[in-house]
Motif scaffolding. Sequence first.
Motif, short mmCIF file in Angstrom:
data_model
loop_
_atom_site.label_atom_id
_atom_site.label_comp_id
_atom_site.label_asym_id
_atom_site.label_seq_id
_atom_site.Cartn_x
_atom_site.Cartn_y
_atom_site.Cartn_z
N TRP A 142 4.31 11.23 2.46
CA TRP A 142 5.26 10.83 1.43
C TRP A 142 5.60 12.01 0.52
CZ3 TRP A 142 8.45 6.91 1.01
CH2 TRP A 142 8.15 5.68 1.60
N GLY A 143 4.55 12.69 0.04
CA GLY A 143 4.77 13.82 -0.86
C GLY A 143 5.58 14.93 -0.22
N THR A 145 0.83 -1.20 0.00
CA THR A 145 0.00 0.00 0.00
C THR A 145 0.86 1.25 0.00
OG1 THR A 145 -1.67 -1.21 1.26
CG2 THR A 145 -1.89 1.19 1.18
N HIS A 146 1.95 1.22 0.75
CA HIS A 146 2.84 2.38 0.82
C HIS A 146 3.45 2.71 -0.54
CE1 HIS A 146 3.09 3.90 4.91
NE2 HIS A 146 2.88 2.66 5.33
N ARG A 147 3.69 1.70 -1.35
CA ARG A 147 4.25 1.97 -2.68
C ARG A 147 3.29 2.81 -3.51
NH1 ARG A 147 6.12 -3.52 -5.38
NH2 ARG A 147 4.14 -4.21 -4.51
N TRP A 148 2.00 2.46 -3.45
CA TRP A 148 1.01 3.24 -4.19
C TRP A 148 0.83 4.63 -3.58
CZ3 TRP A 148 -0.28 2.12 -8.87
CH2 TRP A 148 -0.29 0.81 -9.31
N MET A 149 0.85 4.72 -2.26
CA MET A 149 0.70 6.02 -1.60
C MET A 149 1.90 6.92 -1.89
SD MET A 149 -1.17 5.13 2.03
CE MET A 149 0.22 4.15 2.62
N ALA A 150 3.08 6.32 -1.96
CA ALA A 150 4.27 7.11 -2.29
C ALA A 150 4.18 7.65 -3.71
CB ALA A 150 5.53 6.26 -2.13
N LEU A 151 3.68 6.83 -4.63
CA LEU A 151 3.50 7.28 -6.01
C LEU A 151 2.48 8.40 -6.08
CD1 LEU A 151 4.01 7.00 -9.05
CD2 LEU A 151 2.28 5.19 -9.10
N SER A 196 -6.63 -0.07 0.77
CA SER A 196 -7.19 0.33 2.07
C SER A 196 -8.37 1.26 1.85
CB SER A 196 -6.13 1.03 2.93
OG SER A 196 -6.70 1.57 4.12
N SER A 197 -9.46 1.02 2.56
CA SER A 197 -10.65 1.87 2.44
C SER A 197 -10.65 3.02 3.43
CB SER A 197 -11.92 1.02 2.65
OG SER A 197 -11.91 0.42 3.94
N ASN A 198 -9.61 3.11 4.27
CA ASN A 198 -9.51 4.18 5.26
C ASN A 198 -8.95 5.42 4.58
OD1 ASN A 198 -8.93 5.91 7.40
ND2 ASN A 198 -8.37 4.24 8.78
N LEU A 199 -9.83 6.26 4.03
CA LEU A 199 -9.40 7.40 3.23
C LEU A 199 -8.57 8.41 4.03
CD1 LEU A 199 -9.35 8.84 0.55
CD2 LEU A 199 -11.61 9.79 1.04
N PRO A 200 -8.98 8.82 5.26
CA PRO A 200 -8.13 9.76 6.01
C PRO A 200 -6.72 9.23 6.24
CG PRO A 200 -10.31 9.64 7.00
CD PRO A 200 -10.25 8.55 5.97
N LEU A 201 -6.60 7.92 6.48
CA LEU A 201 -5.28 7.35 6.74
C LEU A 201 -4.43 7.31 5.48
CD1 LEU A 201 -3.30 6.00 8.67
CD2 LEU A 201 -4.40 3.80 8.15
N THR A 202 -5.00 6.88 4.38
CA THR A 202 -4.22 6.82 3.14
C THR A 202 -3.87 8.23 2.65
OG1 THR A 202 -6.26 6.63 1.81
CG2 THR A 202 -5.16 4.59 2.43
N MET A 203 -4.78 9.19 2.86
CA MET A 203 -4.44 10.57 2.52
C MET A 203 -3.28 11.07 3.37
SD MET A 203 -8.15 12.46 2.03
CE MET A 203 -7.36 14.07 2.22
N ALA A 204 -3.32 10.75 4.68
CA ALA A 204 -2.26 11.21 5.58
C ALA A 204 -0.90 10.67 5.14
CB ALA A 204 -2.58 10.76 7.01
N TRP A 205 -0.84 9.37 4.85
CA TRP A 205 0.42 8.78 4.43
C TRP A 205 0.87 9.33 3.07
CZ3 TRP A 205 3.93 6.82 7.29
CH2 TRP A 205 3.62 6.08 8.43
N SER A 206 -0.08 9.50 2.13
CA SER A 206 0.28 10.03 0.82
C SER A 206 0.84 11.44 0.93
CB SER A 206 -0.95 10.03 -0.10
OG SER A 206 -1.37 8.72 -0.39
N MET A 207 0.20 12.27 1.78
CA MET A 207 0.69 13.63 1.96
C MET A 207 2.04 13.63 2.66
SD MET A 207 -2.75 15.81 2.87
CE MET A 207 -4.07 15.96 1.64
#
Length: 306
Positions: free
Chosen positions: A195-196, A62-68, A182-193
């Motif tokens: 990473w960015g 999941t982190h690979r996709w969030m990092a991208l 992952s369906s946890n949108l706030p969490l995936t947004m947090a990690w994506s941001m």
Amino acid sequence: MSSPVLFIIASLIWGSTFWAITLQLGHTAPAVSVAYRFFLAAAALFAICLARRDSLRLPWRTHRWMALQGGLTFGISYICTYESEQHIVSGLVAVMFALMVFWTPIWSRIFFGTEVKGRTWACGAVATVGVALLFWHSIGDAWQALKTGGDGHFLAGVVLALAATLASSAGSIVVNKVKDQSSNLPLTMAWSMLWGASMVAVWSLANGNAFTLPDSPSYWAGLVYLSIFGSVIAFFAYFTLIGRIGANKAVYIGVVTPVLSVLLSIQLEDYRPGLLEFLGMVLCLASVAWAVRAPAAKSVQSANLN
């Protein structure tokens, strides 16, 4: 919350964020401001997740996709956006994002095999014509100035804004891949941001930018607004819409927001569009009305990018 309400929320907020970015220019390097913005936004989202007692752990896949997603959407796109606004009016930078209606289906077709309907191409073409009309006089004047020894900063701003739209469009089609993990949108947004922001911070340090803390109240007011409203709330609405109606339709937020941004530029940046520019805005809005009535694009094959 209904999809039309989410569409309106994201459009209204992002319609003002392009001007809010101007409050941060000149106080520190643009990339540093981008890093501050998304570190703060990520912290707010992580706080929400902790308040909900969510686990913050996600698998590496999941982190690979969030990092991208983070590198494209919150890194490259915003560095180019902030840099471009040093050269051209914020409303015109926003207008460039209308071209996302064209780039997003192209990226979807290239990477995920998504069918692109003829009507989608037509809507994108109308939006592109609208953008061309909005820029017609400005680009013509900049080109003439360049030929007579001008600095060409306006054209550089246009190229940077175009690069921002390409990166943002590419990032938007990754959203559903992250959601599949992952369906946890706030969490995936947090990690994506996060990473960015981390990637932008590394870029800034590599370029010798100093992470100073400006003393301007307007800078910090703009940062808080951009982080909480422009990043947390607006992106939550946008990513939710992508999950519901697909990136090819949700991206039409990027056609409505420029019109609002241009109106703010008229009031706050002394921008004075003529009849041709107003015609361009009308065409942009018409393309939205046409697109939202079109049936959603169908996927002709499953996406299996690893």
